[in-house]
Design an enzyme around this catalytic site. Structure first.
Site, short mmCIF file in Angstrom:
data_model
loop_
_atom_site.label_atom_id
_atom_site.label_comp_id
_atom_site.label_asym_id
_atom_site.label_seq_id
_atom_site.Cartn_x
_atom_site.Cartn_y
_atom_site.Cartn_z
N LYS A 68 -1.00 -3.87 -2.08
CA LYS A 68 -1.56 -2.61 -2.59
C LYS A 68 -2.04 -2.79 -4.03
CE LYS A 68 1.44 0.80 -0.24
NZ LYS A 68 2.36 1.92 -0.50
N ASP A 79 1.63 6.36 -0.74
CA ASP A 79 2.30 6.20 0.53
C ASP A 79 1.22 6.12 1.60
OD1 ASP A 79 5.13 6.03 1.35
OD2 ASP A 79 4.43 7.45 2.87
P1 ITT Z 1 5.77 0.91 -1.61
O1 ITT Z 1 6.34 2.12 -0.90
O2 ITT Z 1 6.75 0.24 -2.52
O3 ITT Z 1 4.46 1.23 -2.29
P2 ITT Z 1 5.48 -0.15 1.08
O4 ITT Z 1 4.92 -1.42 1.64
O5 ITT Z 1 6.87 0.24 1.51
O6 ITT Z 1 5.38 -0.21 -0.52
P3 ITT Z 1 4.47 2.24 2.34
O7 ITT Z 1 5.77 2.93 2.33
O8 ITT Z 1 3.25 3.03 1.97
O9 ITT Z 1 4.45 0.98 1.37
O10 ITT Z 1 4.36 1.56 3.74
C1 ITT Z 1 3.24 1.50 4.44
C2 ITT Z 1 3.27 0.33 5.38
O11 ITT Z 1 2.15 0.51 6.24
C3 ITT Z 1 3.07 -0.99 4.66
O12 ITT Z 1 4.26 -1.66 4.42
C4 ITT Z 1 2.18 -1.76 5.65
O13 ITT Z 1 2.95 -2.43 6.60
C5 ITT Z 1 1.40 -0.65 6.32
N1 ITT Z 1 0.12 -0.44 5.62
C6 ITT Z 1 -0.20 0.50 4.70
N2 ITT Z 1 -1.44 0.35 4.24
C7 ITT Z 1 -1.92 -0.73 4.87
C8 ITT Z 1 -3.15 -1.42 4.81
O14 ITT Z 1 -4.11 -1.07 3.99
N3 ITT Z 1 -3.29 -2.48 5.60
C9 ITT Z 1 -2.32 -2.88 6.43
N4 ITT Z 1 -1.14 -2.30 6.54
C10 ITT Z 1 -0.93 -1.23 5.76
#
Ligand code: ITT
Length: 186
Positions: free
Chosen positions: A12, A65
């Site tokens: 991200k 998120d």
């Molecule tokens: P933070 O909360 O610390 O920011 P996280 O990875 O836990 O990090 P999220 O709670 O937003 O982030 O989780 C979303 C999940 O969805 C992430 O871990 C990925 O597996 C998936 N995801 C989100 N955006 C994505 C993208 O652009 N491409 C691929 N997978 C994505």
């Protein structure tokens, strides 16, 4: 004013940094793990994480998120995408989708930003597409190898570079809204 992006996900960070840079906006990153409440709403999860981040850091912050919503699975994994990725991964999703004709899915991103005071600003973006039949590509992170965006040319997100993904992705859209709002605030 300098903004701090609070996240543990370096994929991200790369995407957000690269896009904000084109607007002339530099950010700091803080990798503290915030509490993620259980909710069906990304807005609610992002809002609560943002409040916590601001309480801890006491400076302008934003969090993001995101989730993958698969139509045939009634929106699963949605807000639980992070947990599902860590447990069954994209190969688990491909197994759940085996033999399914309806492969429609979308990614959603919700940014919550707090500069000061009581107000939290939310910026959302959606990218519509479908789940591929097999994983393709090695860029990006998470479910990128199995997601084919509708606005693209048939490649998965993992077959695109950061600029190409940012141009059409859920996160690209929410980050552009954040950037435009920040410009107005200047
Ligand atoms: P933070 O909360 O610390 O920011 P996280 O990875 O836990 O990090 P999220 O709670 O937003 O982030 O989780 C979303 C999940 O969805 C992430 O871990 C990925 O597996 C998936 N995801 C989100 N955006 C994505 C993208 O652009 N491409 C691929 N997978 C994505």
């Amino acid at each position: 004013m300098r903004l701090t992006f609070v996240t543990t996900n370096m994929g991200k960070v790369d995407e957000v940094r690269s896009l904000l840079k084109t607007f002339g906006i530099e950010i700091d990153v803080c990798t503290i793990k915030l509490t993620e409440i259980q909710s069906d709403s990304l807005e609610e999860i992002a809002t609560r994480s943002c409040e916590e981040a601001y309480e801890i850091l006491r400076r302008p912050v934003f969090v993001e998120d995101a989730g993958l919503f698969i139509e045939r699975l009634n929106g699963f994994p949605g807000p639980y995408s992070s947990y599902v990725y860590r447990t069954i991964g994209f190969s688990g999703i491909l197994r759940l989708m085996e033999g399914e004709e309806n492969r429609a899915a979308h990614f959603k991103s919700c940014i919550a930003c707090k500069i000061s005071g009581d107000i939290i600003n939310l910026f959302s973006g959606i990218c519509v597409g479908r789940i591929s039949n097999e994983p393709r590509g090695s860029s990006g992170f998470g479910f990128d190898p199995i997601f084919i965006p509708e606005e693209g040319d048939g490649r998965t997100f993992a077959e695109m570079n950061i600029e190409e993904k940012n141009a059409i992705s859920h996160r690209g859209k929410s980050v552009r809204l954040l950037a435009e709002w920040l410009k107005l605030m200047r």
